[in-house]
Design a protein around this motif. Structure first.
Motif, PDB file in Angstrom:
ATOM      1  N   SER A   1       0.959  -1.319  -0.139  1.00  0.00           N
ATOM      2  CA  SER A   1       0.150   0.159   0.029  1.00  0.00           C
ATOM      3  C   SER A   1       0.943   1.304   0.057  1.00  0.00           C
ATOM      4  O   SER A   1       1.983   1.095  -0.056  1.00  0.00           O
ATOM      5  CB  SER A   1      -0.817  -0.033   1.253  1.00  0.00           C
ATOM      6  OG  SER A   1      -0.125   0.205   2.427  1.00  0.00           O
TER       7      SER A   1
ATOM      8  N   ARG B   1       1.364   5.024   1.803  1.00  0.00           N
ATOM      9  CA  ARG B   1       0.919   5.563   2.997  1.00  0.00           C
ATOM     10  C   ARG B   1       1.335   7.210   3.025  1.00  0.00           C
ATOM     11  O   ARG B   1       2.297   7.634   2.328  1.00  0.00           O
ATOM     12  CB  ARG B   1       1.946   4.864   4.343  1.00  0.00           C
ATOM     13  CG  ARG B   1       1.655   5.653   5.413  1.00  0.00           C
ATOM     14  CD  ARG B   1       2.545   4.835   6.777  1.00  0.00           C
ATOM     15  NE  ARG B   1       2.320   5.460   8.089  1.00  0.00           N
ATOM     16  CZ  ARG B   1       2.985   6.620   8.564  1.00  0.00           C
ATOM     17  NH1 ARG B   1       3.791   6.958   7.799  1.00  0.00           N
ATOM     18  NH2 ARG B   1       2.696   6.910   9.641  1.00  0.00           N
TER      19      ARG B   1
ATOM     20  N   ARG C   1      -3.836   5.209   4.384  1.00  0.00           N
ATOM     21  CA  ARG C   1      -3.216   4.285   3.405  1.00  0.00           C
ATOM     22  C   ARG C   1      -4.250   3.970   2.097  1.00  0.00           C
ATOM     23  O   ARG C   1      -5.289   3.983   2.225  1.00  0.00           O
ATOM     24  CB  ARG C   1      -3.023   2.779   4.299  1.00  0.00           C
ATOM     25  CG  ARG C   1      -1.752   2.736   4.930  1.00  0.00           C
ATOM     26  CD  ARG C   1      -1.827   1.597   5.794  1.00  0.00           C
ATOM     27  NE  ARG C   1      -0.830   1.787   6.930  1.00  0.00           N
ATOM     28  CZ  ARG C   1       0.184   0.950   7.071  1.00  0.00           C
ATOM     29  NH1 ARG C   1       0.477   0.106   6.031  1.00  0.00           N
ATOM     30  NH2 ARG C   1       1.238   1.164   8.037  1.00  0.00           N
TER      31      ARG C   1
END
Lengths: 296, 784
Positions: free
Chosen positions: B593, B595, B602
């Motif tokens: 993911s 951030r 996220r």
């Protein structure tokens, strides 16, 4: 008997294949297909086909012929069917009865090759490097062949007449090989430049006959045919102290030298004539030394 | 610096089994990422025999091609009569030099090699004509039906003599003479040792023979499916000889069954395309093993002369060397091979003064070119024998002599190049020596384990043990100013199930080295995308990857893919920043993911890909290198790999038979990105090194190849393969992606020289030729 044939893409060329189940059918197929070639394990045959040096138009495949399989271990002799594979020679009662034949068989190719290649094939191919031949010639092996005219038995020494040449007639099949049993140690040593799967540069089989107080030696890869060496045999017979079963270092070395003198080796891409002679002297001496040591 | 010990064994007992240590942390800890040893994507297929190699290619209605080759070493071609072959039913094309539509020659460095010989044949096995027919057997017969009227000529098969002989090619007999003058050529040492050495012609002996399938295209072009090492450079040579623009020649990598350098040169490519274009039908060609021996280049045989000077305390003062490599009839990559041979002639030692003469020579022997180790292998037999001689003359321990003179960071090579990367020479020496020596076998141990193996020739009393040592180094990637680059295309999209899917498109030839595995690891590590698909390698969808050679693909194609990952990561950040309405500098990657730094929010890669796929193609060019000046000085090389090998042998000196018992090695790898594949490279390379030391040689008689078969060209079997104990020395290489160096070549370089040293130690003989022949030991050798 089953026969089959294959065609190439255009159907122009026909390869006829007979797969007989009996010896009679095999002989019949040879009669029906003049020029047919015998196929046993195929470990020489198929390589030659791949290289283009053998172009069979008809093949009689012997794998299914039951009469060629198996062996008999009798009191006085051992009979080994021509279809016996190297793997079979290398194990069981056959191996314990003829340990040097087993040793020779175990030097042949890879496990796959040993499962396919046969004694009859080795004898009939009659390569100077045939791994079973030095021992067989040392044991005065007899080769039994059968053809249209019936059966005959030929001493291996007369059966092989030259490099890959034998007295086998086009309509004949090798049925089995018979050797007399003798009490005493036997050894087979083979020199190659790889630790396995290698064609012999030189090989030696030594048989010690304790009852006859005689030594017999067969040489491979150092002459057009597997060769005995009468002078080395005579020397060993005299030089060995049969009571103690002992021979001096000098006598053993002389045995090796005499064996080497019996060679007529060639120089080729695998080795030199000098090295082959040298190797025979060394391994003949070691083979006899090992025989004597093992017997005590 | 970290060390990883790899151990592998064939036998039983302590040496057997494998305790493969994976990297303790360091690189990504992601399963299947870098530093892990995930399964190869093609591994199961290969083990099960289901992988489609080039020889398995098939197309309905395809024809079969066959090459006619010269039976002569040197001859004038007076006439070629193809009429009988052409007239055979089922024969669709018979082509000779007269039919080559474009450039009549090809070649990696200079196109000096005819597609088909026209007026002169210059080596045994040179192509003269090619046939396409309905069936391979028919093609074979048609080739034999071509009548070539040859007038045999005197052949020039000795490289030293060829230097002064009339030219056998319009370009002359000297490919390259390279002189390296460094420091004070008149310097002299207190102790001087001299020696001459020779190395025979080794074959790459890849198990999958040359094969390909050419299919004529609708546009007048051709599609070629072929096992090769470098698709784009094949394409350039094929297009030139076909007289076609490169866009109309499309190459696709077919399954490669090993390469080792032997697929760098064109073999059947041009012939196949010509046959397909002439017949308008697909044409397949597969070399049988014997033809494979004639169809590709081999390792250069070499003759070496050395004189080493040292101080009494064992510091090298000067190395003088003369290196002659036999390039055979055509250039191939001889110019680069002699450059390596000359540059690395002193070995990985500090040598303040040097005078090195390197010659690559044309002869009527089979052409020689690339093979694993590429020029460094041949000279290693010389420089390592010299180090042992020098140690003996100095009364020094040979390993201590090597340690004392070992190159280290900041030192200069004899080319003047300052070493700025990782140079752990002492470390690889120490790592190799640290492995315990194997026990001497008990007198009743199986005979199979003795020299002579299955032949049962040796009793325990005939066997003498010897230990030998050798160290080597070699360059990574292409040198001397070559613009060496690799391209990688990467596409990220949501799969049908929504799962992020990465598709890697590279023209990198997977020749067994495991780049397919590494590509997946890189993408997993860089982007946190677990599903990584490899598109087929071709010239159609992506730029050149350069050659799968010179231990370069981890650095080059791996680096290009790393760049592509970085670009797409930025694009993912851009998409996230747009959604968050923040600057993309706020974004960081957290595995799968993105951030946002200030809020901790996220976004999964899957969510970011919902807006559509992302794709990029990137090129990595390595730092430019320079040409060598007339004194052989210059920063010609990118980076270097180092390795040390300690061989333990058992020798039956009376018969001249050798068994290599153990090979201990320390290898400089930078970083092990896939430790299991590194182990595979080490074991495989050692097998080739051992092979060259004790059995592998193409035997020539007046230029004629005597043993073009696996019956007579012997490769090590499992009974010839030593136990391998390996330590990986990990000192990250500055500038290299992930700090990783190539690992493919070093195992094949000093392993062979270590075996020769061990046999010398066991026998006391001055053995100076590889491969060792039994008669060299028991009949020809003389005391050192």
């Amino acid at each position: 008997m089953s026969t089959g044939s294959t065609h190439d893409a255009r159907g122009a060329q026909q390869l006829r294949v007979a797969r007989p189940a009996t010896l009679d059918d095999a002989l019949c197929a040879l009669r029906e297909m003049p020029g047919a070639q015998l196929l046993a394990g195929g470990t020489d045959f198929c390589v030659e086909v791949s290289f283009g040096s053998r172009r069979p138009t008809a093949v009689v495949a012997l794998r299914r012929v039951e009469e060629l399989r198996g062996h008999d271990i009798a009191d006085g002799h051992v009979r080994i069917g021509a279809g016996t594979t190297y793997a079979e020679m290398g194990r069981g009662a056959l191996a314990s009865t003829l340990p040097a034949l087993a040793a020779a068989a175990r030097t042949v190719g890879s496990p796959q090759i040993r499962n396919a290649g046969t004694l009859g094939g080795n004898v009939a191919t009659a390569s100077p490097a045939g791994d079973t031949l030095p021992l067989l010639v040392a044991l005065d092996a007899r080769v039994r062949v059968r053809g249209a005219a019936g059966e005959r038995v030929v001493a291996l020494e007369r059966f092989v007449t030259g490099v890959k040449r034998t007295v086998l007639a086009p309509d004949e099949v090798v049925v089995d090989v018979v050797v007399d049993r003798c009490r005493g140690p036997q050894e087979f040593l083979k020199v190659g430049t790889r630790n396995a799967m290698v064609i012999a540069i030189a090989s030696v089989a030594v048989v010690v006959d304790l009852d006859a107080r005689a030594v017999r030696v067969g040489l491979g890869s150092v002459a057009p045919v597997p060769r005995r060496c009468a002078s080395a045999e005579a020397h060993a017979g005299e030089a060995i102290d049969w009571g103690r079963l002992w021979a001096s270092e000098a006598a053993l070395a002389r045995f090796g030298e005499l064996a080497a003198e019996a060679c007529s080796p060639i120089t080729d891409h695998r080795s030199t004539a000098d090295y082959r002679s040298h190797a025979v002297a060394v391994i003949a001496r070691r083979a006899l030394e090992r025989c004597i040591r093992h017997a005590t | 610096m970290k060390g990883t010990v790899l151990r592998s064994g064939r036998g039983t007992g302590e040496q057997a089994g494998s305790g493969i240590a994976t990297l303790p942390g360091g690189l990504g800890t992601l399963p299947g990422g870098l530093g892990d040893s995930p399964d190869r994507p093609d591994g199961v297929q290969k083990v099960r025999g289901e992988f489609a190699f080039a020889s398995d290619l098939w197309m309905d209605a395809m024809l079969w091609g066959k090459t006619l080759r010269s039976p002569h070493v040197a001859a004038r071609v007076r006439a070629i009569d193809t009429s009988r072959a052409v007239a055979m039913p089922g024969v669709r094309a018979v082509l000779t030099a007269a039919d080559v539509p474009g450039r009549p020659t090809f070649g990696l460095e200079v196109p000096d090699q005819p597609v088909f010989a026209s007026d002169i044949v210059r080596y045994h096995g040179e192509p003269v004509a090619a046939v396409a027919a309905d069936h391979p057997e028919l093609a074979r017969r048609a080739a034999l039906a071509i009548e070539v009227d040859y007038e045999p000529m005197d052949a020039q098969c000795d490289p030293e003599a060829a230097l002064h002989a009339p030219p056998i090619h319009p370009d002359g007999n000297l490919f390259r003479h390279l002189v390296i003058r460094h420091g004070d050529p008149s310097a002299r040492g207190d102790v001087v040792v001299e020696g001459s050495y020779a190395v025979g012609m080794q074959d790459q002996a890849f198990l999958g023979p040359e094969a390909g399938l050419a299919v004529p295209g609708d546009d007048g072009g051709v599609d070629l499916y072929v096992a090769t090492q470098w698709l784009h450079v094949d394409r350039a040579q094929i297009a030139a000889s076909l007289g076609l623009p490169v866009e109309r020649v499309r190459l696709y990598l077919a399954g490669v069954g090993g390469a080792f350098g032997g697929r760098e040169d064109v073999s059947l490519q041009i012939h196949l395309c010509m046959l397909a274009l002439r017949t308008g039908r697909p044409v397949k060609m597969v070399y049988a093993r014997d033809e494979s021996f004639f169809g590709h280049v081999h390792r250069h045989p070499a003759r070496l002369w050395y004189r080493h000077h040292a101080s009494r305390s064992g510091e090298l003062v000067k190395v003088e060397a003369r290196v002659v490599v036999d390039g055979g009839a055509y250039l191939s990559s001889s110019n680069a091979v002699i450059s390596n041979a000359a540059c690395f002639a002193p070995g990985p030692y500090r040598v303040p003064n040097a005078l090195i003469d390197g010659y690559a020579v044309r002869t009527n022997n089979p052409p020689c070119g690339a093979m694993r180790g590429f020029g460094a292998v041949q000279v290693c037999f010389g420089h390592e024998a010299q180090m042992d001689k020098l140690a003996a003359a100095l009364g020094m321990d040979p390993i201590e002599l090597r340690r004392r003179n070992a190159l280290t960071r900041g030192d200069r090579l004899v080319t003047g190049q300052v070493l700025t990367g990782a140079v752990p020479v002492r470390e690889v020496i120490d790592a190799a020596v640290a492995h315990p020596l194997p026990p001497v076998p008990a007198p009743d141990a199986p005979m199979l384990a003795r020299p002579g193996g299955a032949g049962a020739t040796a009793d325990a009393s005939h066997v003498r043990r010897g230990v030998g040592f050798a160290v080597s180094f070699k360059n990574i990637a292409y040198s001397e100013g070559f613009d060496d680059y690799s391209s990688a295309r990467l596409r990220l999209e949501a799969g049908l199930d929504g799962e992020p899917t990465a598709t890697v498109t590279v023209a990198t030839a997977e020749v067994g080295q495991g780049f397919v595995t590494l590509a997946q690891q890189i993408v997993r590590d860089e982007l946190g995308v677990r599903r990584v698909v490899l598109a087929p390698a071709s010239t159609v969808d992506v730029g050149s990857a350069g050659s799968s050679s010179a231990s370069r693909q981890t650095w080059m194609s791996g680096g290009a893919l790393q760049l592509a990952c970085a670009v797409l990561r930025q694009e993912l950040f851009g998409r996230a920043a747009e959604l968050w309405e923040c600057g993309s500098s706020q974004c960081t990657s957290t595995g799968s993911s993105v951030r946002r730094g200030d809020t901790g929010e996220r976004l999964g890669i899957a969510e970011l890909l919902a807006r559509g796929p992302l794709e990029t193609e990137q090129e990595l060019h390595h730092r430019p290198t320079k040409a060598l000046d007339p004194d052989g000085q210059g920063d010609a090389h990118l980076s270097f790999m180092f390795a040390a090998h300690r061989a333990v042998v058992d020798v039956d000196a009376e018969l001249g038979l050798v068994r290599v018992v153990q090979m201990a090695t320390g290898q400089d790898v930078g970083k092990a990105l896939h430790p299991l594949q590194v182990q595979g490279q080490i074991e495989g390379g050692i097998a080739q090194g051992v092979g060259l030391a004790v059995m592998e040689e193409i035997v020539l008689t007046d230029g004629r190849v005597r043993n073009p078969s696996f019956t007579d060209y012997l490769l090590p079997t499992i009974l010839d393969m030593p136990d391998v104990v390996a330590s990986l020395v990990e000192e990250p290489e500055p500038g290299a992606p992930y700090g990783a160096k190539g690992v493919g070549e070093p195992p094949a370089i000093s392993s062979g020289p270590a075996v020769l040293a061990a046999v010398r130690a066991a026998t006391g003989l001055d053995l100076c030729r590889a491969p060792l022949r039994p008669e060299d030991i028991c009949l020809g050798g003389h005391p050192a």
